[in-house]
Enzyme design. Structure first.
Site, short mmCIF file in Angstrom:
data_model
loop_
_atom_site.label_atom_id
_atom_site.label_comp_id
_atom_site.label_asym_id
_atom_site.label_seq_id
_atom_site.Cartn_x
_atom_site.Cartn_y
_atom_site.Cartn_z
N SER A 196 66.37 9.70 40.69
CA SER A 196 66.19 9.30 39.29
C SER A 196 65.65 10.51 38.53
O SER A 196 64.48 10.87 38.68
CB SER A 196 65.20 8.14 39.18
OG SER A 196 65.76 6.98 39.71
N LYS B 231 69.37 3.90 34.23
CA LYS B 231 68.10 3.79 34.96
C LYS B 231 66.91 3.87 34.00
O LYS B 231 65.94 3.11 34.12
CB LYS B 231 68.01 4.89 36.02
CG LYS B 231 66.71 4.92 36.83
CD LYS B 231 66.58 3.75 37.80
CE LYS B 231 65.18 3.63 38.39
NZ LYS B 231 64.95 4.46 39.56
N LYS C 233 56.57 8.82 35.88
CA LYS C 233 57.64 9.82 35.95
C LYS C 233 58.88 9.36 35.18
O LYS C 233 59.45 10.10 34.38
CB LYS C 233 58.01 10.06 37.43
CG LYS C 233 59.08 11.11 37.62
CD LYS C 233 59.86 10.92 38.92
CE LYS C 233 60.93 9.86 38.79
NZ LYS C 233 61.89 9.79 39.88
#
Lengths: 297, 297
Positions: free
Chosen positions: B96, B171, B239
């Protein structure tokens, strides 16, 4: 339960009252506007001259009104429910109002031996018509059991959450989550659209995972069509969030994100969107980011 | 597809690689740590001396690494995939990372006739083990069709969202919605608890309506137990939101609520909660409002 009174025959109240008539309850209705009263009388209800008059003729009175001031006026005001109520009357306020106001009104009712439940609903006009509302109830257990068969004519889910005011606390919790879930969908989909990725494909890729929600499945198909017909109007969500923030601030509970989404709703109202569906929250973001989240963009 | 390379055998990568071995693929693995490499070799994989070495021996290389810098280093750095790659190699980055970084890396790959897909996953360690991840894919259609049988060994939902970078856009959209839906639940339930109403009853009263969500059903039962074991760690959600905000700001897309929930995550990290599940977002609110949302409160 011999006779039921119904005060407030608006978009929600009128079909709810109709469902009680259909189940065979004897109904006495009141509204400040003559038209919905005439419709219900044509369907078999009796009419009354005032809220006090409704209360004098009935054993259980339902109120379904826009907000706190209207409920206070109809119950506590001149010619209100408490003026006409006999001891033992059960008052079921199905309006969405501030929980602390429900507690205040219930305290005033108890001075006249009137027991009150707060029983706000979720589901909007379609579920009011179908009789499949979700009804969140606060108040004494025995009064809840007494009212339950009546409430079951209007809702498919009737849950006692706790003491008086709890129904409206659950409703505020519901409205906080719905507003923020719509805003979450909006931020995600505007980012996708501005990234040049199809929001529809993103929706399909993520809806089955942890990001899935009833809001996503109810609102994304409409957003992709640019359809913001209500549904549930932005101006009503503003009312509910004001009650949520007032309640939270009275209790000393900070709600930073609910407060931000309130400001977004205010911006949409300033732009003339107040009569549109709350799915229209996405238009705030579309305007900010100069992009449209529609099929094909 | 004759031979597959797998770079990055962490919490996610190791079970994903195992699932490829189980399905009979010949696998060459690499990780900077010797232990997970030894485990995979014991399970039938070959090991390689570097990322370049993996690429030299295989037709399709999967990378599953923590974030953008690690992927850039593994693909573009000294001893990286591009050093060893033969023309026609297919690179599938399942990490990701920022979508714009995926596009940059893919452009560098194409100079060496290496085609790249971005294919981040959702579902966490349990679904990595089961092989039931949701995989969101960006990149050319023919490369997607070539990789699909391999991806299907690791995921139950494999969706091509669009061009390169689209997988990571989906995502990021997913992670924005999940973070905000958890915060929405938290504001609602802290308000209920401070109002003296059982959050568990409120949850039961609203979960079937428009406020319902996968987050609510996945996280409320854990919140009611005070269980914040990961699951998905707050530090990883930080993150992902950093990538979301960086991407949005590069494109000129304001994300006011995502930005607020990022600050909430930062506050939780400052308080030492970074290794806990993101359902622990509610602890920020519990502390602010001096209340606990647990069964019985």
């Amino acid at each position: 339960m011999k006779r039921i009174g119904f005060i407030g025959l608006g978009i929600m109240g009128k079909p709810m009252a109709r469902n009680l008539l259909k189940k065979g309850y004897a109904l006495t209705v009141y509204d400040i506007r003559p038209d919905p009263v005439a419709d219900l009388v044509a369907a078999g209800a009796s009419s009354a001259a005032s809220c006090a008059d409704v209360a004098g003729q009935t054993d259980l009175v339902i109120t379904m009104l826009p907000n706190t001031p209207e409920v206070k006026n109809a119950v506590l005001g001149n010619g209100g429910v408490l003026e006409g109520a006999r001891p033992g009357l059960l008052l079921v306020d199905m309006s969405s109002i501030a929980p602390l106001a429900s507690q205040d009104i219930a305290a005033r009712c108890s001075e006249k031996d009137v027991v009150m439940l707060d029983a706000p609903v979720s589901g909007g006009e379609p579920k009011a018509i179908e009789g499949t509302l979700a009804i969140m109830v606060g108040g004494p257990e025995d009064a809840f059991e007494q009212a339950r068969p009546v409430l079951s004519c209007m809702g498919s889910s009737v849950t006692r959450v706790g003491d008086i005011g709890s129904g409206n606390v659950a409703k505020l919790a519901n409205q906080i989550i719905v507003a923020l879930n719509i805003a979450a969908m909006s931020e995600a989909m505007v980012l996708a659209a501005r990234s040049g990725v199809s929001p529809e494909k993103v929706y399909q890729a993520i809806r089955g995972g942890l990001a899935g929600s009833t809001v996503l499945d109810a609102k994304m198909p409409l957003v992709l069509k640019g359809n913001f017909k209500p549904g549930f109007r932005i101006e009503l969500h503003i009312k509910d969030l004001r009650n949520a923030l007032d309640t939270a601030h009275d209790l000393g509970v900070p709600l930073p994100l609910s407060s931000s989404v309130m400001e977004i709703l205010q911006a949409l109202r300033a732009d003339g969107h107040q009569k549109e569906d709350h799915g229209g929250i996405i238009q705030f973001y579309e305007k900010l980011a100069h992009v449209q989240v529609r099929s094909g963009t």
